[in-house]
Design an enzyme around this catalytic site. Structure first.
Site, PDB file in Angstrom:
ATOM      1  N   ASN A 131       7.411  -0.343  12.109  1.00  0.00           N
ATOM      2  CA  ASN A 131       6.700   0.778  11.493  1.00  0.00           C
ATOM      3  C   ASN A 131       6.506   1.829  12.580  1.00  0.00           C
ATOM      4  O   ASN A 131       5.714   1.624  13.498  1.00  0.00           O
ATOM      5  CB  ASN A 131       5.347   0.295  10.944  1.00  0.00           C
ATOM      6  CG  ASN A 131       4.498   1.444  10.431  1.00  0.00           C
ATOM      7  OD1 ASN A 131       4.982   2.564  10.268  1.00  0.00           O
ATOM      8  ND2 ASN A 131       3.229   1.171  10.172  1.00  0.00           N
TER       9      ASN A 131
ATOM     10  N   LYS B 118       5.237   4.773  12.354  1.00  0.00           N
ATOM     11  CA  LYS B 118       4.046   5.625  12.187  1.00  0.00           C
ATOM     12  C   LYS B 118       4.431   7.089  12.453  1.00  0.00           C
ATOM     13  O   LYS B 118       5.538   7.483  12.114  1.00  0.00           O
ATOM     14  CB  LYS B 118       2.916   5.118  13.092  1.00  0.00           C
ATOM     15  CG  LYS B 118       2.681   3.615  12.898  1.00  0.00           C
ATOM     16  CD  LYS B 118       1.471   3.083  13.600  1.00  0.00           C
ATOM     17  CE  LYS B 118       1.350   1.580  13.314  1.00  0.00           C
ATOM     18  NZ  LYS B 118       0.143   1.000  13.861  1.00  0.00           N
TER      19      LYS B 118
ATOM     20  N   HIS C  58      -1.136   0.687   4.112  1.00  0.00           N
ATOM     21  CA  HIS C  58      -1.310   0.420   5.547  1.00  0.00           C
ATOM     22  C   HIS C  58      -2.748   0.755   5.940  1.00  0.00           C
ATOM     23  O   HIS C  58      -3.332   1.710   5.429  1.00  0.00           O
ATOM     24  CB  HIS C  58      -0.322   1.241   6.385  1.00  0.00           C
ATOM     25  CG  HIS C  58      -0.318   0.812   7.818  1.00  0.00           C
ATOM     26  ND1 HIS C  58      -1.271   1.258   8.704  1.00  0.00           N
ATOM     27  CD2 HIS C  58       0.466  -0.055   8.497  1.00  0.00           C
ATOM     28  CE1 HIS C  58      -1.050   0.675   9.877  1.00  0.00           C
ATOM     29  NE2 HIS C  58       0.003  -0.111   9.783  1.00  0.00           N
TER      30      HIS C  58
ATOM     31  N   GLU D 284      -4.046   2.255   8.329  1.00  0.00           N
ATOM     32  CA  GLU D 284      -4.302   3.629   8.771  1.00  0.00           C
ATOM     33  C   GLU D 284      -4.430   4.569   7.568  1.00  0.00           C
ATOM     34  O   GLU D 284      -5.214   5.518   7.588  1.00  0.00           O
ATOM     35  CB  GLU D 284      -3.190   4.078   9.732  1.00  0.00           C
ATOM     36  CG  GLU D 284      -3.365   3.410  11.091  1.00  0.00           C
ATOM     37  CD  GLU D 284      -2.084   3.021  11.794  1.00  0.00           C
ATOM     38  OE1 GLU D 284      -1.024   3.585  11.474  1.00  0.00           O
ATOM     39  OE2 GLU D 284      -2.138   2.137  12.669  1.00  0.00           O
TER      40      GLU D 284
ATOM     41  N   GLU E 126      -2.240  -7.559   8.322  1.00  0.00           N
ATOM     42  CA  GLU E 126      -2.471  -6.886   9.602  1.00  0.00           C
ATOM     43  C   GLU E 126      -3.974  -6.738   9.820  1.00  0.00           C
ATOM     44  O   GLU E 126      -4.594  -5.818   9.269  1.00  0.00           O
ATOM     45  CB  GLU E 126      -1.836  -5.488   9.583  1.00  0.00           C
ATOM     46  CG  GLU E 126      -0.341  -5.498   9.383  1.00  0.00           C
ATOM     47  CD  GLU E 126       0.300  -4.201   9.862  1.00  0.00           C
ATOM     48  OE1 GLU E 126       1.152  -4.272  10.755  1.00  0.00           O
ATOM     49  OE2 GLU E 126      -0.073  -3.130   9.367  1.00  0.00           O
TER      50      GLU E 126
ATOM     51  N   GLY F 189      -2.515  -1.996  17.426  1.00  0.00           N
ATOM     52  CA  GLY F 189      -2.460  -1.061  18.550  1.00  0.00           C
ATOM     53  C   GLY F 189      -3.488  -1.318  19.627  1.00  0.00           C
ATOM     54  O   GLY F 189      -3.706  -0.476  20.499  1.00  0.00           O
TER      55      GLY F 189
ATOM     56  N   SER G  60      -0.197  -5.808  17.163  1.00  0.00           N
ATOM     57  CA  SER G  60       0.114  -6.106  18.573  1.00  0.00           C
ATOM     58  C   SER G  60       1.189  -7.182  18.734  1.00  0.00           C
ATOM     59  O   SER G  60       1.128  -7.994  19.658  1.00  0.00           O
ATOM     60  CB  SER G  60      -1.159  -6.482  19.347  1.00  0.00           C
ATOM     61  OG  SER G  60      -2.055  -5.376  19.368  1.00  0.00           O
TER      62      SER G  60
HETATM   63  P1  13P Z   1       1.107  -2.334  16.571  1.00  0.00           P
HETATM   64  O1  13P Z   1       2.272  -3.304  16.568  1.00  0.00           O
HETATM   65  O2  13P Z   1       1.352  -1.133  17.397  1.00  0.00           O
HETATM   66  O3  13P Z   1      -0.174  -3.037  16.876  1.00  0.00           O
HETATM   67  O4  13P Z   1       0.975  -1.800  15.066  1.00  0.00           O
HETATM   68  C1  13P Z   1       0.944  -2.716  14.026  1.00  0.00           C
HETATM   69  C2  13P Z   1       1.087  -1.984  12.748  1.00  0.00           C
HETATM   70  O5  13P Z   1       0.176  -1.307  12.310  1.00  0.00           O
HETATM   71  C3  13P Z   1       2.367  -2.072  12.039  1.00  0.00           C
HETATM   72  O6  13P Z   1       2.257  -1.567  10.755  1.00  0.00           O
END
Ligand code: 13P
Length: 256
Positions: free
Chosen positions: A14, A16, A101, A103, A173, A179, A218
């Site tokens: 992903n 982002k 997601h 976010e 997640e 992150g 992560s």
């Molecule tokens: P990270 O792998 O950067 O922690 O992000 C995970 C994520 O949100 C994937 O959709």
């Protein structure tokens, strides 16, 4: 007797809000040998670029590379400024989309109800939703993980049939692990992914054994193998570590 390892592994990056279209194109071209390697090892490989890079990636990547949108609207057209519809994705042969997601849940008021409308609209068009769920740090610390995740699964996948959900992918997640470098232990990942599968079984019956459940948060080349060794974790949804082709290749190599 059905066995968990019949589910095909899935590694999905992903991106982002990262990468210019030119950078996305470069990655797409460089990823071709990786898709061949994944195919040989019965692994699905994919990325979710920004809307503006979808066409470039679709055009330049290996035909078997899964190219997913990061979001989609549930209406086909209309007065929804800033949104993209399913027919618009289909015009570019994009058949996968992330839904819910964390976010988007946090910054864009993506509720379980809205996610449900999106999942329904995608499945009605034979597209593949990757429905994302996960608890916040406060919810985790309060021992509410299963209450939150259970509600997200039940409400987000409400009123669907067993036949419809066969192609669905669910991604667990934990928000506190995204992150942050604080990845969930494999015990937590397996426990919650198994719980999700049990909820899916309760809702849809034995077809739940065919639904792929991913862990995200992560995930790095160093820890991906441990997650994929969990019986109910069928793949990974990876943010940061999917951005560079070398790291993406290392993720793949480490699950072969
Ligand atoms: P990270 O792998 O950067 O922690 O992000 C995970 C994520 O949100 C994937 O959709």
């Amino acid at each position: 007797m059905w066995c968990f390892n019949m589910r095909k592994k899935l590694l999905l990056g992903n991106w982002k809000m990262n990468k210019l279209a030119s950078e996305a194109k470069e990655f797409a071209i460089a990823s071709s040998p990786l898709v061949n390697k994944a195919l040989k090892n019965n692994i699905d490989l994919g990325v979710a670029p920004t809307y503006l890079s979808l066409a470039q990636v679709k055009q330049h990547a290996h035909p078997n590379m899964i190219v997913a949108a990061q979001n989609v609207h549930f209406q086909t057209s209309g007065a929804f400024t800033g949104e993209i519809s399913i027919p618009m994705l289909k015009e570019f042969a994009i058949t996968w989309a992330l839904v819910g997601h964390s976010e988007r849940r946090t910054y864009d008021n993506e509720t379980n109800e809205k996610c449900n409308a999106k999942v329904k609209a995608l499945l009605a068009e034979k597209m593949v939703p990757v429905y994302c769920v996960g608890e916040t740090l406060a919810e985790f610390e309060a021992g509410q993980t299963k209450v939150i995740v259970g509600t997200q699964v039940r409400d987000g996948l409400k009123d669907l049939t067993a036949e419809q959900v066969k192609e669905l992918v669910v991604a667990y997640e934990p928000v506190w692990s995204i992150g942050t470098g604080k990845n969930a232990s494999t015990e937590i990942a397996e426990d919650v992914c198994k719980f999700i599968r049990d909820v899916l079984k309760d809702m849809f019956g034995p077809i739940a054994e065919e639904i792929r459940i991913l862990y995200g948060g992560s995930v790095k080349p160093e820890n991906i193998k441990a997650y994929l060794s969990c019986p109910n974790v069928d793949g990974a949804l990876v943010g940061g570590a999917s951005l560079k082709i070398d790291s993406y290749e290392a993720l793949l190599n480490n699950i072969i």
